[in-house]
Design a protein around this motif. Structure first.
Motif, PDB file in Angstrom:
ATOM      1  N   SER A  72       0.841  -1.191   0.000  1.00  0.00           N
ATOM      2  CA  SER A  72       0.000   0.000   0.000  1.00  0.00           C
ATOM      3  C   SER A  72       0.879   1.245   0.000  1.00  0.00           C
ATOM      4  CB  SER A  72      -0.906   0.006   1.233  1.00  0.00           C
ATOM      5  OG  SER A  72      -1.558   1.248   1.370  1.00  0.00           O
ATOM      6  N   ALA A  73       0.332   2.344  -0.560  1.00  0.00           N
ATOM      7  CA  ALA A  73       1.060   3.608  -0.575  1.00  0.00           C
ATOM      8  C   ALA A  73       0.324   4.669   0.234  1.00  0.00           C
ATOM      9  CB  ALA A  73       1.257   4.090  -2.013  1.00  0.00           C
ATOM     10  N   SER A  74      -0.685   4.261   1.034  1.00  0.00           N
ATOM     11  CA  SER A  74      -1.431   5.221   1.835  1.00  0.00           C
ATOM     12  C   SER A  74      -0.697   5.496   3.139  1.00  0.00           C
ATOM     13  CB  SER A  74      -2.837   4.686   2.146  1.00  0.00           C
ATOM     14  OG  SER A  74      -2.781   3.725   3.182  1.00  0.00           O
ATOM     15  N   ARG A  75      -1.193   6.480   3.897  1.00  0.00           N
ATOM     16  CA  ARG A  75      -0.557   6.797   5.179  1.00  0.00           C
ATOM     17  C   ARG A  75      -0.831   5.741   6.227  1.00  0.00           C
ATOM     18  NH1 ARG A  75      -3.703   9.817   9.053  1.00  0.00           N
ATOM     19  NH2 ARG A  75      -5.854  10.120   8.413  1.00  0.00           N
ATOM     20  N   TYR A  76      -1.694   4.774   5.914  1.00  0.00           N
ATOM     21  CA  TYR A  76      -2.007   3.699   6.845  1.00  0.00           C
ATOM     22  C   TYR A  76      -1.204   2.425   6.543  1.00  0.00           C
ATOM     23  CZ  TYR A  76      -5.961   6.840   7.391  1.00  0.00           C
ATOM     24  OH  TYR A  76      -6.742   7.947   7.582  1.00  0.00           O
ATOM     25  N   ALA A  77      -0.319   2.522   5.571  1.00  0.00           N
ATOM     26  CA  ALA A  77       0.456   1.347   5.162  1.00  0.00           C
ATOM     27  C   ALA A  77       1.318   0.840   6.317  1.00  0.00           C
ATOM     28  CB  ALA A  77       1.327   1.684   3.964  1.00  0.00           C
ATOM     29  N   ARG A 101      -0.229   7.452  -2.421  1.00  0.00           N
ATOM     30  CA  ARG A 101      -1.528   7.959  -1.984  1.00  0.00           C
ATOM     31  C   ARG A 101      -1.412   8.765  -0.697  1.00  0.00           C
ATOM     32  NH1 ARG A 101      -6.060   6.107  -4.442  1.00  0.00           N
ATOM     33  NH2 ARG A 101      -5.892   4.335  -5.871  1.00  0.00           N
ATOM     34  N   GLU A 102      -0.188   9.059  -0.332  1.00  0.00           N
ATOM     35  CA  GLU A 102       0.056   9.864   0.866  1.00  0.00           C
ATOM     36  C   GLU A 102       0.608  11.198   0.375  1.00  0.00           C
ATOM     37  OE1 GLU A 102       2.037  11.878   3.795  1.00  0.00           O
ATOM     38  OE2 GLU A 102       3.297  10.663   2.484  1.00  0.00           O
ATOM     39  N   LEU A 103      -0.075  12.287   0.728  1.00  0.00           N
ATOM     40  CA  LEU A 103       0.155  13.591   0.105  1.00  0.00           C
ATOM     41  C   LEU A 103       1.583  14.087   0.287  1.00  0.00           C
ATOM     42  CD1 LEU A 103      -1.291  15.710  -1.522  1.00  0.00           C
ATOM     43  CD2 LEU A 103      -2.009  16.824   0.582  1.00  0.00           C
ATOM     44  N   GLU A 104       2.112  13.949   1.493  1.00  0.00           N
ATOM     45  CA  GLU A 104       3.458  14.452   1.752  1.00  0.00           C
ATOM     46  C   GLU A 104       4.501  13.718   0.925  1.00  0.00           C
ATOM     47  OE1 GLU A 104       6.486  15.181   5.568  1.00  0.00           O
ATOM     48  OE2 GLU A 104       4.512  14.286   5.852  1.00  0.00           O
ATOM     49  N   GLU A 149      -9.144   9.673  -1.989  1.00  0.00           N
ATOM     50  CA  GLU A 149      -9.704   8.348  -2.270  1.00  0.00           C
ATOM     51  C   GLU A 149      -9.229   7.332  -1.242  1.00  0.00           C
ATOM     52  OE1 GLU A 149     -11.970   7.180  -4.380  1.00  0.00           O
ATOM     53  OE2 GLU A 149     -12.347   9.261  -4.948  1.00  0.00           O
ATOM     54  N   SER A 150      -7.975   7.463  -0.814  1.00  0.00           N
ATOM     55  CA  SER A 150      -7.434   6.562   0.197  1.00  0.00           C
ATOM     56  C   SER A 150      -8.190   6.714   1.506  1.00  0.00           C
ATOM     57  CB  SER A 150      -5.949   6.846   0.417  1.00  0.00           C
ATOM     58  OG  SER A 150      -5.425   6.062   1.470  1.00  0.00           O
ATOM     59  N   GLU A 151      -8.478   7.957   1.899  1.00  0.00           N
ATOM     60  CA  GLU A 151      -9.226   8.203   3.128  1.00  0.00           C
ATOM     61  C   GLU A 151     -10.640   7.632   3.038  1.00  0.00           C
ATOM     62  OE1 GLU A 151      -8.012   9.565   5.927  1.00  0.00           O
ATOM     63  OE2 GLU A 151      -6.045   9.707   4.974  1.00  0.00           O
ATOM     64  N   LYS A 152     -11.297   7.828   1.882  1.00  0.00           N
ATOM     65  CA  LYS A 152     -12.646   7.301   1.708  1.00  0.00           C
ATOM     66  C   LYS A 152     -12.649   5.778   1.735  1.00  0.00           C
ATOM     67  CE  LYS A 152     -14.060   9.219  -2.099  1.00  0.00           C
ATOM     68  NZ  LYS A 152     -15.008   9.604  -3.167  1.00  0.00           N
ATOM     69  N   THR A 153     -11.638   5.172   1.106  1.00  0.00           N
ATOM     70  CA  THR A 153     -11.538   3.712   1.104  1.00  0.00           C
ATOM     71  C   THR A 153     -11.382   3.179   2.521  1.00  0.00           C
ATOM     72  OG1 THR A 153     -10.561   3.678  -1.104  1.00  0.00           O
ATOM     73  CG2 THR A 153     -10.197   1.734   0.290  1.00  0.00           C
TER      74      THR A 153
END
Length: 486
Positions: A59-64, A96-99, A145-149
């Motif tokens: 995953s590339a989100s901040r929750y990875a 998918r993480e803005l920073e 989209e990552s937050e909504k998912t």
């Protein structure tokens, strides 16, 4: 913009980065297709692919929870090697993480690296403010989209928790059944594993140490919950027997939120006994084979509250305050006295009544009803959230306090009346039954029924003066021995 910019050398060095968040079957199909389309784009533009970086099942989100190892290598490569174009199948593959996405754009801009997005059919020059803005907005959209998912997933998890459905890793002792299309049907007992759970619970409730059980399971080659080669450990046994899932409770975020829709393996009493034993702060995990003394670690110094251990004291072994050496008493003298008092207590016809005050049973019933009502309230709030009748922030504000109240009520309701190890011991003939217990079981009995405190020696006393134990008390008794509670 596309193609080779005027002034650049004829050979355009390109690198490809491909990524997919989930690939449970490890087939790499998605990343393989991404790489193929990226290569086709490079061929169309007559670019030379110098390097390919692929992160599969990352995953590339901040929750990875897993590091993107190849992405780290990509950033290092872009910072140190000559690269003209970075090819991505789509912007979200980069992050998918803005920073992190902003950091990639800034790195490419500093190094003069353009970014080609295959699905856009376009190459972006980050020196161009409009191109930079387009990719920056892509990063915002991907993060959104990552937050909504994540919120959809959490809502689904909460809904499953409220309905008692299983989620995540399969609990040892069970198996899951599916229909022909792979859809989940039910979680049912795994007979062989369930028998292991019941055996472990029975033995812990009977006073046996977790280490001894783990060693026996390993000797019998019983597969562990994870099937590892290291075998069973005492911590595995302890964690397993404290899991509310084995009494048919649904747990969410470490809290019981209601009844589960799978069958229980353990009955409530056995589970409560095991949990009471395993969570007792006075309990010290020790190996049965290493235990030699009845009261080591059980007796407490009445001066400094330190645990007492056995050490050689000149010509004999004695229980000593291990921290400050405040008090000392010969091992055989203290053990003989405590054993005699304990046998007299447990031989009384009213022993069970003394160990199980009626008002405690009433308060536990009230606590159980309170927990049941609050779990029903929480389930209703989860159902409302699943139907979008409650915002995530609103649910969070309600969920925290309710879970804390449920935990408190559950703890009060779990208080064990009389553990089976003690219940089976009381009555006429207690001495004979006591002799058949292991040293570990005897220690467990003492810890369950007695808070033993040893004070300083009285001047001139040649034997154990009972006044030294005056601040000791039976569990659940408001009076100390010195106040007449003996």
């Amino acid at each position: 913009m596309s193609g080779v910019k005027p002034g650049l050398r004829a050979v355009v060095n390109a690198v490809i980065y491909a990524r997919v968040s989930e690939d449970d079957k490890k087939q790499r199909r998605s990343v393989g297709e991404q790489e193929q389309e990226c290569r086709e784009a490079a061929t169309e533009q007559t670019w030379t692919v110098a390097k390919v970086f692929v992160d599969n099942d990352r995953s590339a989100s901040r929750y990875a929870k897993k590091t993107r190892e190849e992405y780290v290598k990509l950033l290092d490569y872009l910072a140190t090697e000559h690269v003209d174009v970075l090819i991505l199948w789509e912007s979200s593959r980069g992050g998918r993480e803005l920073e992190g996405w902003a950091g990639l754009l800034n790195l490419c801009r500093r190094r003069g690296v353009r970014i080609h997005v295959v699905t856009h059919r376009r190459t972006y020059d980050l020196d161009n403010p409009r191109d930079w803005r387009t990719l920056a907005e892509d990063g915002v959209d991907s993060a959104y989209e990552s937050e909504k998912t994540r919120e959809r997933i959490l809502r689904s998890v909460r809904a499953k928790a409220a309905s008692g459905k299983p989620h995540g890793k399969l609990l040892y002792g069970y198996r899951r059944t599916y229909d022909d299309r792979g859809n989940f049907i039910a979680q049912v007992l795994h007979d062989e594993q369930a028998a292991v759970v019941r055996e472990a619970a029975k033995r812990v409730a009977g006073g046996e140490a977790c280490y001894s059980i783990a060693r026996d399971f390993n000797a019998r080659s019983i597969p562990t919950p994870r099937g590892g080669e290291k075998g069973w450990t005492l911590s595995q046994i302890s964690r397993m027997l404290q899991n509310p899932g084995y009494i048919g409770k649904r747990v969410h975020n470490g809290k019981i939120v209601g009844q589960a829709d799978w069958p229980a393996i353990l009955d409530d009493e056995t589970y409560a006994v095991c949990r009471s034993i395993l969570t007792d702060p006075r309990r010290k995990t020790q190996r049965d084979t290493a235990v030699r003394y009845l009261l080591s670690g059980v007796a407490v110094c009445d001066v400094c509250n330190g645990r007492m251990r056995v050490q050689k004291n000149r010509t004999h072994y004695a229980y000593l305050c291990a921290d400050r050496f405040c008090v000392s008493v010969k091992t055989t003298v203290l053990e003989d006295f405590v054993t005699a008092v304990l046998m007299a207590r447990l031989a009384r016809p009213d022993a069970l009544d003394l160990l199980n005050p009626e008002q405690d049973a009433n308060s536990r019933a009230q606590a159980e009803q309170e927990a049941k009502e609050k779990r029903a309230q929480l389930a209703a709030w989860y159902a409302a959230a699943a139907q979008n009748k409650l915002t995530p922030d609103g649910l969070a504000a309600i969920e925290g306090p309710l879970l804390a109240q449920i935990e408190d009520a559950e703890r009060r309701a779990e208080h064990v009346d009389v553990p089976p190890l003690v219940r089976d011991l009381v009555g006429p003939g207690v001495e004979q039954r006591w002799e058949r217990l292991t040293i570990g079981q005897r220690r467990e009995v003492v810890a369950l029924v007695l808070d033993l405190r040893v004070g300083k020696t009285y001047r001139g006393a040649r034997t154990l003066d009972p006044r030294r134990l005056g601040n000791s008390r039976w569990r659940g008794d408001s009076k100390t021995w010195g106040e007449g509670g003996l």
